[in-house]
Design an enzyme around this catalytic site. Structure first.
Site, PDB file in Angstrom:
ATOM      1  N   ASP A 198      23.416 -60.893 -53.637  1.00 38.38           N
ATOM      2  CA  ASP A 198      22.124 -60.250 -53.485  1.00 38.38           C
ATOM      3  C   ASP A 198      21.743 -59.636 -54.835  1.00 38.38           C
ATOM      4  O   ASP A 198      22.604 -59.430 -55.688  1.00 38.38           O
ATOM      5  CB  ASP A 198      22.223 -59.166 -52.405  1.00 38.38           C
ATOM      6  CG  ASP A 198      20.879 -58.584 -52.037  1.00 38.38           C
ATOM      7  OD1 ASP A 198      19.851 -59.241 -52.312  1.00 38.38           O
ATOM      8  OD2 ASP A 198      20.841 -57.483 -51.474  1.00 38.38           O
ATOM      9  N   ASP A 229      24.285 -56.718 -47.204  1.00 45.71           N
ATOM     10  CA  ASP A 229      24.386 -55.354 -46.692  1.00 45.71           C
ATOM     11  C   ASP A 229      23.719 -55.167 -45.336  1.00 45.71           C
ATOM     12  O   ASP A 229      23.986 -54.213 -44.637  1.00 45.71           O
ATOM     13  CB  ASP A 229      23.786 -54.347 -47.692  1.00 45.71           C
ATOM     14  CG  ASP A 229      22.336 -54.677 -48.044  1.00 45.71           C
ATOM     15  OD1 ASP A 229      21.771 -55.610 -47.446  1.00 45.71           O
ATOM     16  OD2 ASP A 229      21.780 -53.996 -48.925  1.00 45.71           O
ATOM     17  N   ASP A 232      22.237 -60.289 -42.881  1.00 43.14           N
ATOM     18  CA  ASP A 232      23.198 -60.992 -43.734  1.00 43.14           C
ATOM     19  C   ASP A 232      24.476 -61.364 -42.987  1.00 43.14           C
ATOM     20  O   ASP A 232      25.252 -62.199 -43.455  1.00 43.14           O
ATOM     21  CB  ASP A 232      23.591 -60.106 -44.933  1.00 43.14           C
ATOM     22  CG  ASP A 232      22.433 -59.852 -45.880  1.00 43.14           C
ATOM     23  OD1 ASP A 232      21.686 -60.807 -46.152  1.00 43.14           O
ATOM     24  OD2 ASP A 232      22.274 -58.708 -46.332  1.00 43.14           O
TER      25      ASP A 232
END
Length: 863
Positions: free
Chosen positions: A326, A610, A614
């Protein structure tokens, strides 16, 4: 009834039977029984007994159990007892390690338990979030985490970050108005708030409509129960290795058993000989040693901010060839920061402003004044973009409280996503000034004048073009641009119609900058043959700008958006996946498809995340990496590793540690197998020449468990080899026992076997078989202890440092002392030896060390 977002506030309160003053204590108790607690249900954890019994599923362990049972029936209780004790100790060790890992995770969850503010019986109170129930009125303020799903009933500039659920990093403006459209997507339900999100700005109230597993987060969490976890490359290798080794051992034992029977040896003696060979060949402590080395590795990694949830994942890290990361918080600082300003037709870096320059001073002052964010001690409250402006003031010792105190706010029009503007009115001397900040495309047509170094001028077409070009240049760098303008007003009360006839002051360009360590970490990845990938919900231009700065992106063509991925079939994506390094504006479904595409190409993929959105991709990845600071509990539960600092560099360090741990485990396995190979050669030699049994099973168990285990563990603690990060990731399809590895094991075992055979023959020459077996046992034991130094590395001891791993020396000395105690006191069925015989054992046992080290010094290649 209709969906809550389609109903009015009055209808929702009536449906849920909630009074204006909130629930009473009686209603709370009643609803608690009806709805239960506000928490995500977990799968039933394994009991300690289940975990303990699972330790006996290994094929090699099953063979040992059979050997112990048969030995017991044949009256050899000592050997069978030792085997059983060893197997049980290994199982206990594995169980303890599993329970410790679960306790670490539970303590992490306890640390993250939030508090919620609710209105009950007319009073605002704080309660543990698990006690929030359907019908509670949540009180929401900037900085609060939202603990349940709810319908907004009041909103005062309320903005909520829902990235944990939707992946969208920008805060969403919330409203109390009902939405008439059917089938509205989650991100467009602007009158709803959801568990796991947090308030970034404003304040409001919401009626709780769902808790626990009924929330949007709970629905996603329930989908994870059916997902299957993958075995790590080491687990696969050890499984294959165990089966092949077991098959080989069975075949050899049957051959030896058959030969003995043909030669006329007693059935029981022949069987014990075969059992002796099986015990010699099986590395009884292998699983324990691998577990211990991995466990010690996890402790070291925890000190470097990487908590390993699943023990075998330590080794998998060493195989990673793709890192899907990310952007926000992992590669960047997760803190919006002013990078540049544009004023007086000049670009100025954020740290090059001069407060003696009136243009610079006016721009910063106005950015701080037209702003709702504040800092209170070390706590920052407000929208991240506004906080960036406040922090710009802090760089030049301009405290927002003081500045706002000098120029009191007397009127305002809050920001909304339709106008894309925020306006405030301040008393400045004897008149009022309206300051407006917002998107340049909205503000630009309303500008009539411009502040320059020579004073205020008419905003000409040339000025218009310069400002617009400046905005384009900043946007192309991936910066978010805010325009600042002002005008004099006669009254403090202002309306939207008053947002016109402005004097332009300047542009402020903001971004979430890369972490300082991100670029070096990316460079280390590339050098190690690992491809770093950025997967983000942010815009393509912003993502590409960050990726280019830190070295992930070389060419703009390597960036792709989710809308383009949507048009590709799985096969097309798999064919094209290697062309891209940046995936922007992606959905959770896209993330899973990207991970699968790389895996289908034969790569081991690490994925960071997070949010709840996800979690499926984290579970799909070979290594799921959750953020410990910003990560949701669902993301953490789906992961193999948790970063306590949310830092990309920590992943790279973990991979480096994983490679080192795998190399050490492989060296430890080589140590065990080559020593066992030496014992097998001796047993085969004795069989072919019809000699007595060279070792009793109890001798081999003593070697494998007491004098081999410590050196093997010590080898597993070999210091980190930085050269490993200059090599490509290992091929996960390559078996542990490949040709090169098997050849090394065989040759080193042959050298150990040769000196043991010499000792055995010297002992037999005395006419006492017991002396022969004792000398063979002692020589094999001591030569394997010396061999621990050989197995530290493929390099010579003189190149890696003779004393760089003191634990190997400690392990050697402990084994040496134990062996001599056995010889002195006659334990484990050994004969009494003369001093010359003991010295002969010492000399013979030292020979393999000299031979192997000489070879490595002359022929070993540099890593």
């Amino acid at each position: 009834m209709t969906e809550y977002y389609q109903a009015s506030v009055k209808e929702v309160m009536k449906e849920l039977d909630v009074p204006q003053h909130g629930l009473t204590d009686f209603e709370v108790r009643y609803r608690q029984k009806r709805f239960g607690y506000n928490e995500l249900k977990e799968g039933k954890p394994k009991s300690a007994l289940q975990v303990f019994l699972e330790q006996f599923q290994d094929f090699l362990v099953i063979i040992l159990i059979f050997a112990a049972i048969i030995s017991m029936f044949l009256g050899d209780f000592e050997s069978s007892s030792v085997i059983i004790v060893v197997i049980v100790l290994n199982a206990i060790l594995g169980t303890i390690q599993h329970i410790k890992a679960e306790k670490s995770l539970n303590s992490l969850k306890a640390m993250a338990a939030p508090i919620s503010k609710v209105l009950r019986d007319g009073q605002v109170i704080e309660i543990p979030s698990r006690e929030v129930i359907v019908g509670d009125i949540l009180i929401l303020e900037a900085g609060d985490y939202i603990s349940a799903d709810g319908r907004v009933i009041e909103s005062y500039s309320l903005q909520v970050n829902e990235s944990s659920l939707t992946g969208e990093s920008l805060a969403i403006d919330k409203t109390a108005q009902k939405i008439n459209e059917p089938d509205v997507s989650l991100g467009d339900k602007k009158n709803m708030v959801f568990s796991g999100s947090f308030v970034t700005n404003g304040r409001g109230q919401a009626i709780v409509t769902a808790i626990g597993m009924d929330t949007e987060i709970g629905k996603i969490a329930s989908l994870l129960d059916s997902a299957k976890e993958k075995k790590t490359p080491l687990q696969v290798s050890l499984d294959q290795f165990g089966k092949r080794l077991a098959l080989g051992i069975i075949i050899i034992c049957l051959i030896i058993f058959g030969l003995d029977i043909l030669r006329g040896r007693e059935l029981i003696d022949s069987f014990m000989f075969a059992v002796s060979l099986a015990v010699a060949a099986i590395p009884e402590a292998l699983s324990s040693i691998v577990t211990i080395v991995l466990a010690l590795g996890t402790q070291n990694m925890a000190k470097q901010n990487a908590i390993i949830r699943k023990l075998p994942a330590v080794e998998s890290l060493g195989s990673v060839s793709i890192i899907c990361s990310d952007k926000t918080g992992t590669l960047t600082q997760n803190k919006m920061t002013v990078q540049k300003v544009y004023t007086g037709h000049q670009f100025v870096e954020h740290d090059q402003l001069q407060m003696t320059n009136m243009l610079h001073k006016k721009l910063v002052d106005m950015a701080v004044l037209c702003n709702d964010s504040v800092t209170q001690e070390d706590k920052q409250i407000g929208d991240p973009t506004e906080l960036a402006l406040v922090n710009l003031g802090h760089e030049y010792q301009l405290n927002e409280h003081i500045v706002r105190g000098l120029h009191q706010r007397v009127g305002e029009i809050p920001f909304d996503s339709t106008r894309k503007l925020m306006s405030t009115v301040h008393r400045m001397g004897n008149h009022y000034v309206m300051i407006t900040k917002g998107a340049l495309d909205v503000l630009l047509p309303r500008i009539k004048r411009i502040e320059t170094s020579n004073g205020v001028s008419v905003f000409t077409k040339q000025h218009f073009e310069k400002v617009r070009q400046a905005n384009t240049d900043l946007s192309n760098e991936g910066l978010r641009v805010l325009a600042i303008a002002y005008r004099d007003v006669s009254l403090p009360q202002i309306r939207v119609e008053d947002e016109k006839d402005y004097t332009f002051v300047g542009l402020i360009a903001i971004m979430d900058p890369p972490r300082e360590e991100s670029a070096p970490a990316v460079a280390d990845c590339i050098q190690a043959g690992i491809k770093p990938i950025m997967i983000t919900g942010d815009h393509k231009i912003t993502a590409a700008a960050i990726a280019k700065k830190i070295g992930i992106l070389k060419d703009p063509s390597e960036a792709i958006e989710g809308i383009e991925i949507e048009k590709l079939s799985d096969k097309e994506l798999r064919d094209k996946v290697e062309q891209f390094s940046v995936y922007a504006r992606v959905s959770p479904e896209h993330k899973i498809r990207i991970v699968k595409a790389w895996q289908d190409k034969g790569h081991v993929v690490a994925m960071t995340g997070d949010g709840v959105n996800d979690a499926p991709a984290l579970k799909q990845a070979d290594i799921g990496v959750a953020m410990g600071v910003t990560g949701t509990e669902v993301a953490k539960d789906a992961s193999s590793m948790i970063l306590t600092d949310d830092n990309f560099l920590t992943i790279v360090k973990a991979i480096s540690n994983g490679r080192s741990i795998y190399a050490n485990i492989k060296n430890a396995i080589k140590f065990l197998l080559s020593g066992n190979a030496g014992a097998i050669f001796v047993v085969l030699y004795a069989t072919l020449l019809a000699l007595p049994v060279p070792f009793l099973p109890v001798h081999l168990l003593f070697i494998n468990l007491l004098t081999d285990s410590l050196p093997a563990i010590a080898i597993g603690l070999e210091p980190h080899n930085k050269k490993l990060m200059k090599e490509k990731p290992r091929n996960i399809n390559e078996p542990l026992l490949n040709r090169k590895f098997a050849t090394q094991v065989g040759l080193e075992g042959l050298v150990i076997g040769a000196v043991t055979i010499i000792a055995f023959q010297l002992g037999l020459s005395t006419g006492d078989t017991a002396v022969g077996t004792t000398m063979a046992f002692a020589t094999l034991c001591l030569s394997r202890l010396f061999h621990g130094f050989n197995c530290r590395s493929d390099q010579s001891l003189f190149k890696i440092g003779l004393f760089s791993n003191l634990t190997v020396w400690i392990a050697f000395l402990v084994g040496f002392v134990l062996l001599n105690l056995v010889l002195i006191f006659g334990w484990f069925e050994v004969a009494t030896l003369e001093s010359t015989q003991i010295l002969t054992i010492y000399g013979l046992a030292f020979v393999p060390l000299i031979i192997i080290q000489t070879y490595k010094l002359l022929f070993a290649k540099e890593n």
